[in-house]
Design an enzyme around this catalytic site. Structure first.
Site, PDB file in Angstrom:
ATOM      1  N   THR A  98       0.802  -1.229   0.000  1.00  0.00           N
ATOM      2  CA  THR A  98       0.000   0.000   0.000  1.00  0.00           C
ATOM      3  C   THR A  98       0.839   1.285   0.000  1.00  0.00           C
ATOM      4  O   THR A  98       0.566   2.202  -0.774  1.00  0.00           O
ATOM      5  CB  THR A  98      -0.933  -0.005   1.230  1.00  0.00           C
ATOM      6  OG1 THR A  98      -1.781  -1.141   1.114  1.00  0.00           O
ATOM      7  CG2 THR A  98      -1.763   1.252   1.312  1.00  0.00           C
ATOM      8  N   ASP A 155      -3.901   5.926   7.325  1.00  0.00           N
ATOM      9  CA  ASP A 155      -3.049   7.118   7.384  1.00  0.00           C
ATOM     10  C   ASP A 155      -2.158   7.222   6.145  1.00  0.00           C
ATOM     11  O   ASP A 155      -2.093   8.261   5.488  1.00  0.00           O
ATOM     12  CB  ASP A 155      -2.212   7.124   8.678  1.00  0.00           C
ATOM     13  CG  ASP A 155      -1.621   5.768   9.023  1.00  0.00           C
ATOM     14  OD1 ASP A 155      -1.146   5.067   8.100  1.00  0.00           O
ATOM     15  OD2 ASP A 155      -1.626   5.395  10.214  1.00  0.00           O
ATOM     16  N   ARG A 156      -1.478   6.111   5.790  1.00  0.00           N
ATOM     17  CA  ARG A 156      -0.532   6.186   4.673  1.00  0.00           C
ATOM     18  C   ARG A 156      -1.223   6.452   3.343  1.00  0.00           C
ATOM     19  O   ARG A 156      -0.655   7.068   2.446  1.00  0.00           O
ATOM     20  CB  ARG A 156       0.325   4.923   4.592  1.00  0.00           C
ATOM     21  CG  ARG A 156      -0.425   3.614   4.397  1.00  0.00           C
ATOM     22  CD  ARG A 156       0.527   2.430   4.603  1.00  0.00           C
ATOM     23  NE  ARG A 156      -0.084   1.124   4.378  1.00  0.00           N
ATOM     24  CZ  ARG A 156      -0.839   0.461   5.252  1.00  0.00           C
ATOM     25  NH1 ARG A 156      -1.118   1.004   6.419  1.00  0.00           N
ATOM     26  NH2 ARG A 156      -1.323  -0.737   4.967  1.00  0.00           N
ATOM     27  N   ASP A 176      -9.451  -3.417   0.520  1.00  0.00           N
ATOM     28  CA  ASP A 176      -8.223  -4.116   0.908  1.00  0.00           C
ATOM     29  C   ASP A 176      -8.439  -4.928   2.183  1.00  0.00           C
ATOM     30  O   ASP A 176      -8.103  -6.115   2.240  1.00  0.00           O
ATOM     31  CB  ASP A 176      -7.093  -3.105   1.117  1.00  0.00           C
ATOM     32  CG  ASP A 176      -5.793  -3.776   1.540  1.00  0.00           C
ATOM     33  OD1 ASP A 176      -5.172  -4.436   0.688  1.00  0.00           O
ATOM     34  OD2 ASP A 176      -5.405  -3.659   2.717  1.00  0.00           O
ATOM     35  N   HIS A 234      -0.818  -9.658  -0.844  1.00  0.00           N
ATOM     36  CA  HIS A 234      -0.224  -9.134  -2.077  1.00  0.00           C
ATOM     37  C   HIS A 234       1.205  -8.740  -1.754  1.00  0.00           C
ATOM     38  O   HIS A 234       1.605  -8.789  -0.601  1.00  0.00           O
ATOM     39  CB  HIS A 234      -1.031  -7.920  -2.558  1.00  0.00           C
ATOM     40  CG  HIS A 234      -1.288  -6.929  -1.452  1.00  0.00           C
ATOM     41  ND1 HIS A 234      -0.386  -5.964  -1.097  1.00  0.00           N
ATOM     42  CD2 HIS A 234      -2.321  -6.813  -0.577  1.00  0.00           C
ATOM     43  CE1 HIS A 234      -0.863  -5.281  -0.067  1.00  0.00           C
ATOM     44  NE2 HIS A 234      -2.032  -5.778   0.277  1.00  0.00           N
TER      45      HIS A 234
END
Ligand code: ZN
Length: 551
Positions: free
Chosen positions: A76, A159-160, A304, A490
């Site tokens: 991600t 957050d990311r 996700d 993933h």
């Protein structure tokens, strides 16, 4: 007659000016990232999609059908960075979601920055910044291009997924605070002395309580033939254990007793919550209100979490996409009413794809497996001690299919790094599912014909990445802790993780599609070209010319 003709000419000209003229710049650019959306999800659930969502984007926009990540690891953090910087981890520095940080000399989470405090909650969930990101983003470049006249705002549960797209100098970046269910930010962002009144007002509506007050059942009645009906034994990822042993319809108020507001992340209603907040941001921050282009970054994390927990053939995953499709239709309608299609430039893509569930493939007699990465450090330390006759702490961390060596320990004990590396590589090469293992230096010397050498190299940052890298076979993953029994993950350079949707829509975008290869790093320079601004300073991508009207 002549007067009548003149009348029609006048009407036509006015119509043309008001409705058809393409303005010099879009009022608003919108980046939509769907976390873990595989390319095939655009079509797998097509028969149950509404006309105004994904189908509208495909029908009225331009689809780059063969868009791939051109590096691994496909996680991600690196994905969001690549979309918005045009740079692979080798330049952006975003080599994973977490890693052993040689600069910090400890394990780090990508955006953690304890110099900053949470704004909007007493939790520590806001202690983040984009300082780890070494390249500018397209959003940074837009702000730099016009003396900060363009506004940039970013919204994502993760957050990311909010911080990296927003870049270093946005007006605002918001993400989800699990303890309260509120939207929060960090003191990194200068506008965030306190949460703006409009965010406080939005939080005060307590939408998570409403969204989690009902059951989660299928949005379309009848069987979901696109998914596997007998999926029960494969749908138990170890991500949110409170789902284990239960099935749709889910009693959300009951699950919330264990899961708290984090439950929202795993349901499709997390995306609804994200979109509601994003539209509120457009209204209250007055994005797109003048002729200077503004930029809104939206990232939907829910697909996700759901994909990890339930896997890519689960009815839960299908339902998540069916509901997201309806949310996207709602959003396009909102943009229509507020700005008109010609005044907004929209792109939709994903930060990575998602793998088949290995145990399911095994049951179908297709080779697949899970490499026990979480146990590997301990095993390797023992192997090194046995081989060299010196017990020690020679490894800092094993993660992201990389090994970070403890160079201080090797120097202190006068152990040669190449001897340690050789024990590690021999061990890894002997394990089931390991395609190959090599040092970082060896990887840099491989010819481009060596499978995935360019992709792996683009995932390596010289100051941050591990010293030894190993590559797994297709359909193998290394998350034995979370997804060894069910669910999926993933991270690989294989197509199920790299092939993602990329659709362009709106201002100056043609209708059509291409199957020519496109790299994820091409998005940022294409936006730069269309907006006639500089590409991000770490950009490695190319302009996708064929999406633009007149090309
Ligand atoms: Zn992701």
């Amino acid at each position: 007659m002549r007067i009548l003709l003149l009348f029609f000419v006048l009407i036509f000209t006015t119509f043309n000016t008001v409705f058809s003229q393409t303005p010099a710049k879009p009022k608003l650019v919108v980046g939509i990232v769907v976390d873990q959306m595989r390319y095939d999800f655009l079509y797998r659930y097509e028969s149950k999609y509404v006309s105004g969502g994904f189908k509208r984007l495909l029908g009225e926009g331009f689809s780059c059908e063969n868009t791939h990540y051109n590096y691994a690891p496909t996680y991600t953090g690196p994905g969001h960075a690549a979309i918005y910087t045009g740079a692979t981890p080798s330049v952006s520095g975003i080599i994973g979601n977490e890693w052993w940080d040689p600069e910090w000399r400890k394990h780090r989470y990508v955006t953690t920055d304890e110099r900053y405090k949470t704004v909007g909650s007493t939790s520590d969930k806001g202690q983040h910044s984009p300082s780890v990101l070494l390249s500018t983003t397209i959003t940074d470049e837009l702000r730099l291009s016009n003396n900060f006249q363009s506004k940039v705002a970013s919204v994502c549960l993760k957050d990311r997924g909010s911080i990296l797209p927003a870049g270093h100098i946005p007006n605002a970046a918001y993400w989800f605070d699990d303890p309260t269910g509120n939207w929060i930010t960090s003191t990194y962002y200068p506008d965030s002395v306190g949460l703006p009144k409009w965010v406080q007002d939005f939080n005060a509506r307590r939408l998570p309580d409403t969204l989690l007050s009902k059951n989660w059942d299928k949005i379309v009645s009848g069987p979901y033939h696109e998914s596997f009906a007998d999926w029960d034994k494969y749908n138990d990822g170890d991500y949110a254990r409170y789902f284990i042993g239960k099935k749709m319809p889910y009693d959300l108020p009951d699950l919330k007793k264990t899961g708290g507001y984090s439950l929202l992340r795993f349901t499709p209603f997390g995306s609804t919550y994200t979109l509601d907040f994003a539209m509120e941001a457009v209204n209250r921050m007055q994005l797109g209100a003048d002729e200077v282009p503004d930029f809104l970054c939206i990232s939907f994390s829910g697909p996700d979490y759901c994909g990890h927990q339930f896997g890519i053939h689960a009815e839960e995953t299908e339902d998540t996409y069916l509901r997201l499709d309806r949310d996207i239709a709602r959003f396009l309608e909102f943009l229509d009413k507020k700005f008109g299609k010609n005044n907004v430039l929209v792109f939709l893509t994903a930060d990575h794809g998602g793998a088949e569930t290995p145990v399911h493939l095994n049951d179908l007699r297709i080779p697949a497996g899970v490499f026990p990465e979480s146990q590997t450090e301990e095993i390797l330390e023992k192997a090194i001690a046995a081989a060299l006759g010196i017990p020690g702490n020679f490894i800092h961390e094993v993660g992201n299919q990389q090994v970070w060596l403890n160079w201080d320990a090797m120097a202190d004990l006068d152990v040669k790094p190449e001897d340690v590396a050789s024990v590690i590589i021999d061990y890894l090469r002997a394990q089931p599912g390991v395609y190959d293992a090599f040092t970082r230096e060896e990887l840099m010397m491989f010819p481009p014909e060596y499978p995935f050498a360019p992709e792996l190299r683009r995932g390596i940052h010289p100051r941050r990445s591990g010293d030894i890298i190993f590559q797994l076979d297709p359909a193998w993953h290394a998350d034995d802790k979370g997804f060894s029994k069910g669910g999926t993950t993933h991270g690989s350079p294989y197509p199920y993780d790299t092939h993602v949707p990329l659709i362009w829509y709106g201002w100056k975008v043609k209708t059509g599609e291409t199957f020519a290869p496109v790299s994820i790093t091409d998005i940022a320079p294409t936006l730069a070209a269309m907006l006639r601004i500089m590409e991000p300073n770490g950009n490695q991508g190319n302009v996708i010319q064929e999406i633009m009207v007149g090309n």
